[in-house]
Design a protein around this motif. Structure first.
Motif, PDB file in Angstrom:
ATOM      1  N   ARG A 287       1.238  -1.007   0.406  1.00 37.78           N
ATOM      2  CA  ARG A 287       0.015  -0.479   0.084  1.00 37.78           C
ATOM      3  C   ARG A 287       0.357   0.983   0.039  1.00 37.78           C
ATOM      4  NH1 ARG A 287      -5.054  -0.885   3.073  1.00 37.78           N
ATOM      5  NH2 ARG A 287      -6.055  -3.078   3.026  1.00 37.78           N
ATOM      6  N   ALA A 288       2.063   1.042   0.923  1.00 39.19           N
ATOM      7  CA  ALA A 288       2.514   2.258   0.984  1.00 39.19           C
ATOM      8  C   ALA A 288       3.377   2.621  -0.478  1.00 39.19           C
ATOM      9  CB  ALA A 288       4.169   2.427   1.353  1.00 39.19           C
ATOM     10  N   GLU A 289       3.896   1.926  -1.045  1.00 45.29           N
ATOM     11  CA  GLU A 289       4.256   2.522  -1.983  1.00 45.29           C
ATOM     12  C   GLU A 289       3.287   1.913  -3.272  1.00 45.29           C
ATOM     13  OE1 GLU A 289       7.640   0.382  -5.105  1.00 45.29           O
ATOM     14  OE2 GLU A 289       5.765  -1.439  -4.008  1.00 45.29           O
ATOM     15  N   ASN A 290       1.777   2.036  -3.735  1.00 42.72           N
ATOM     16  CA  ASN A 290       1.021   2.145  -4.404  1.00 42.72           C
ATOM     17  C   ASN A 290       0.416   3.856  -4.139  1.00 42.72           C
ATOM     18  OD1 ASN A 290       1.341  -0.359  -5.857  1.00 42.72           O
ATOM     19  ND2 ASN A 290      -0.082  -1.082  -5.246  1.00 42.72           N
ATOM     20  N   LEU A 291      -0.107   4.139  -2.144  1.00 42.29           N
ATOM     21  CA  LEU A 291      -0.647   4.775  -2.069  1.00 42.29           C
ATOM     22  C   LEU A 291       0.487   6.610  -2.075  1.00 42.29           C
ATOM     23  CD1 LEU A 291      -3.316   3.797  -0.308  1.00 42.29           C
ATOM     24  CD2 LEU A 291      -3.468   4.057  -2.195  1.00 42.29           C
ATOM     25  N   PRO A 296      -1.422  12.788   1.911  1.00 41.77           N
ATOM     26  CA  PRO A 296      -0.389  13.422   2.545  1.00 41.77           C
ATOM     27  C   PRO A 296      -0.275  12.159   3.734  1.00 41.77           C
ATOM     28  CG  PRO A 296      -2.644  14.575   3.108  1.00 41.77           C
ATOM     29  CD  PRO A 296      -3.125  13.558   2.352  1.00 41.77           C
ATOM     30  N   LEU A 297       1.374  12.597   3.967  1.00 39.58           N
ATOM     31  CA  LEU A 297       2.532  11.679   4.220  1.00 39.58           C
ATOM     32  C   LEU A 297       1.035  11.271   5.559  1.00 39.58           C
ATOM     33  CD1 LEU A 297       5.889  11.996   3.929  1.00 39.58           C
ATOM     34  CD2 LEU A 297       4.375  10.328   2.687  1.00 39.58           C
ATOM     35  N   PHE A 312       6.168   5.514  10.248  1.00 41.24           N
ATOM     36  CA  PHE A 312       5.816   5.702   8.783  1.00 41.24           C
ATOM     37  C   PHE A 312       6.980   5.541   8.436  1.00 41.24           C
ATOM     38  CE2 PHE A 312       5.012   7.272   5.249  1.00 41.24           C
ATOM     39  CZ  PHE A 312       4.493   6.175   4.464  1.00 41.24           C
ATOM     40  N   ASN A 313       7.543   6.934   8.810  1.00 44.62           N
ATOM     41  CA  ASN A 313       8.564   7.519   8.110  1.00 44.62           C
ATOM     42  C   ASN A 313      10.226   6.694   8.600  1.00 44.62           C
ATOM     43  OD1 ASN A 313       7.718   9.667   6.820  1.00 44.62           O
ATOM     44  ND2 ASN A 313       8.342  10.991   8.367  1.00 44.62           N
ATOM     45  N   LYS A 314       9.754   5.895   9.579  1.00 43.99           N
ATOM     46  CA  LYS A 314      11.138   4.780   9.626  1.00 43.99           C
ATOM     47  C   LYS A 314      11.338   3.276   9.264  1.00 43.99           C
ATOM     48  CE  LYS A 314      13.648   3.510  13.761  1.00 43.99           C
ATOM     49  NZ  LYS A 314      13.194   2.931  15.831  1.00 43.99           N
ATOM     50  N   ALA A 315       9.607   2.909   9.380  1.00 44.09           N
ATOM     51  CA  ALA A 315       9.752   1.547   8.766  1.00 44.09           C
ATOM     52  C   ALA A 315       9.925   2.057   7.491  1.00 44.09           C
ATOM     53  CB  ALA A 315       8.080   1.619   8.856  1.00 44.09           C
ATOM     54  N   PHE A 316       9.692   3.032   6.574  1.00 47.61           N
ATOM     55  CA  PHE A 316       9.659   3.244   4.995  1.00 47.61           C
ATOM     56  C   PHE A 316      10.787   3.076   4.657  1.00 47.61           C
ATOM     57  CE2 PHE A 316       9.450   4.677   1.206  1.00 47.61           C
ATOM     58  CZ  PHE A 316       8.698   4.460   0.875  1.00 47.61           C
ATOM     59  N   LYS A 317      11.105   3.671   5.456  1.00 47.86           N
ATOM     60  CA  LYS A 317      12.974   3.836   5.364  1.00 47.86           C
ATOM     61  C   LYS A 317      13.771   2.529   5.790  1.00 47.86           C
ATOM     62  CE  LYS A 317      17.507   6.178   5.300  1.00 47.86           C
ATOM     63  NZ  LYS A 317      18.076   7.639   6.345  1.00 47.86           N
ATOM     64  N   SER A 323      13.621   7.694   1.860  1.00 52.47           N
ATOM     65  CA  SER A 323      12.615   8.629   2.724  1.00 52.47           C
ATOM     66  C   SER A 323      11.323   8.542   1.958  1.00 52.47           C
ATOM     67  CB  SER A 323      12.981   9.614   3.339  1.00 52.47           C
ATOM     68  OG  SER A 323      13.127  10.195   2.304  1.00 52.47           O
ATOM     69  N   PRO A 324      10.029   8.326   2.653  1.00 50.26           N
ATOM     70  CA  PRO A 324       8.988   8.076   1.185  1.00 50.26           C
ATOM     71  C   PRO A 324       9.441   9.474   0.533  1.00 50.26           C
ATOM     72  CG  PRO A 324       8.384   8.026   3.800  1.00 50.26           C
ATOM     73  CD  PRO A 324      10.026   8.249   3.729  1.00 50.26           C
ATOM     74  N   GLY A 325      10.522  10.738   0.937  1.00 52.49           N
ATOM     75  CA  GLY A 325      10.197  11.652   0.326  1.00 52.49           C
ATOM     76  C   GLY A 325      10.699  11.558  -1.353  1.00 52.49           C
ATOM     77  N   LYS A 326      12.026  10.731  -0.907  1.00 54.19           N
ATOM     78  CA  LYS A 326      13.751  10.519  -1.990  1.00 54.19           C
ATOM     79  C   LYS A 326      12.383   9.914  -2.640  1.00 54.19           C
ATOM     80  CE  LYS A 326      17.557  11.518   0.328  1.00 54.19           C
ATOM     81  NZ  LYS A 326      18.726  11.383   1.069  1.00 54.19           N
ATOM     82  N   TYR A 327      11.794   8.593  -2.420  1.00 56.55           N
ATOM     83  CA  TYR A 327      11.601   7.677  -2.979  1.00 56.55           C
ATOM     84  C   TYR A 327      10.202   8.170  -4.397  1.00 56.55           C
ATOM     85  CZ  TYR A 327       9.206   2.984  -4.012  1.00 56.55           C
ATOM     86  OH  TYR A 327       8.778   1.906  -5.007  1.00 56.55           O
TER      87      TYR A 327
END
Length: 331
Positions: A287-291, A296-297, A312-317, A323-327
């Protein structure tokens, strides 16, 4: 079939429609394709993914058609989808049809997960195979959805963009783009159809509310029967994929829905070489990758079941290495 065998299977009607298509092309499978042999095939309701892939590959070779799955998908009929096909046929509009597809897709083929989300003025439908699969499986699946919708709508439509995970050369991409009516790009991370959100309210030409209600009851019964043959891990994957809010998917609540204790769930998942935490993480990652970029984060973090955006930011990295922003920027 054993529970493990049932997890990557498809309905026999969906499989048999390939054989009928080949017959119309003058190709007889005979003994070349194992699952078509004798009385044993007549007694089964589901066919394995490997056998399905074998038939598609055989068909592509016999017809010398590198886009065999695409041409097969163009010929899809409601009957090929079994009860789900007739349910979709009697839906009021495209939105109701998509909800039926998301909920009952396993009845046709339990070889992947259909996902749907909004992206501003666009609607996006993804299909995520359980296992890496052949181009003809992907081409038929994605083409069949569009062909079915076009047959049921009262006006012509075309997607905005189609992405496929299989590779396409320039000629193949051109052929697909001509039929889909939009750019079609291969070798992408997802199998995805993007279309105007306004299409969701378009009426179906064969809408019948009474028939839809009856077919929905029949589909519910068939889905329960099918899921009884799935491993516990697959049942939980289906439940998580269908949940609108992963924050409500605590282990004790899931165990209660399954009429099991928490310890029973943990023990049975261990036998499947996984855990509830791992299954939840897999769904969160998908879901993180698709959405990402569509919400908004902070809102995305809540939907994935995180109490704070920082968590969430820590888990995403940890999942993706950035980070979600860089991805999002890199994508």
């Amino acid at each position: 079939m054993s529970k493990c065998d049932m997890e990557n299977t498809l309905d026999k009607n969906y499989f048999s429609s390939v054989l009928l298509y080949l017959e119309r092309q003058g190709v007889t499978c005979g003994d070349a394709v194992a699952p078509t042999r004798g009385a044993e095939f007549e007694q089964v309701n589901r066919v394995g993914l490997a056998e399905y892939e074998q038939v598609l590959q055989f068909g592509a070779q016999q017809t010398c058609d590198p886009l065999f799955g695409f041409h097969l998908g163009q010929q899809i009929q409601s009957a090929d989808y079994g009860v789900l096909g007739y349910l979709v046929e009697n839906c009021e509009n495209l939105n109701q049809a998509l909800m039926a597809l998301l909920h009952y897709d396993q009845l046709v083929a339990s070889i992947g997960q259909a996902k749907f989300h909004h992206q501003g003025d666009w609607a996006v439908l993804d299909w995520l195979p359980n296992l890496q699969t052949t181009r003809h499986v992907i081409l038929r699946n994605m083409t069949g959805w569009v062909a079915m919708v076009r047959a049921l709508l009262t006006q012509p439509v075309a997607p905005e963009h189609v992405s496929l995970t299989c590779s396409l050369n320039a000629n193949e991409a051109s052929q697909l783009a001509h039929w889909f009516g939009c750019p079609v790009v291969g070798s992408q991370p997802h199998n995805q159809i993007k279309f105007p959100r306004a299409y969701l309210s378009l009426p179906f030409r064969r809408a019948n509310s009474a028939m839809h209600e009856a077919l929905q009851r029949l589909s519910d019964k068939a889905l329960v029967q099918l899921q009884q043959h799935h491993t516990l891990a697959t049942q939980i994957r289906i439940m998580l994929a269908a949940s609108a809010d992963l924050g409500q998917c605590q282990l004790d609540a899931v165990a209660g829905v399954l009429n099991k204790s928490v310890r029973q769930v943990q023990r049975q998942l261990k036998q499947c070489h996984t855990s509830y935490s791992q299954l939840l993480t897999e769904e969160r990652m998908r879901r993180a990758e698709n959405l990402l970029g569509t919400l908004p984060l902070a809102e995305l973090a809540r939907e994935l079941g995180f109490n704070e955006q920082a968590a969430f930011n820590k888990a995403f990295k940890r999942w993706f290495g950035v980070s979600p922003g860089k991805y999002h920027k890199r994508s």
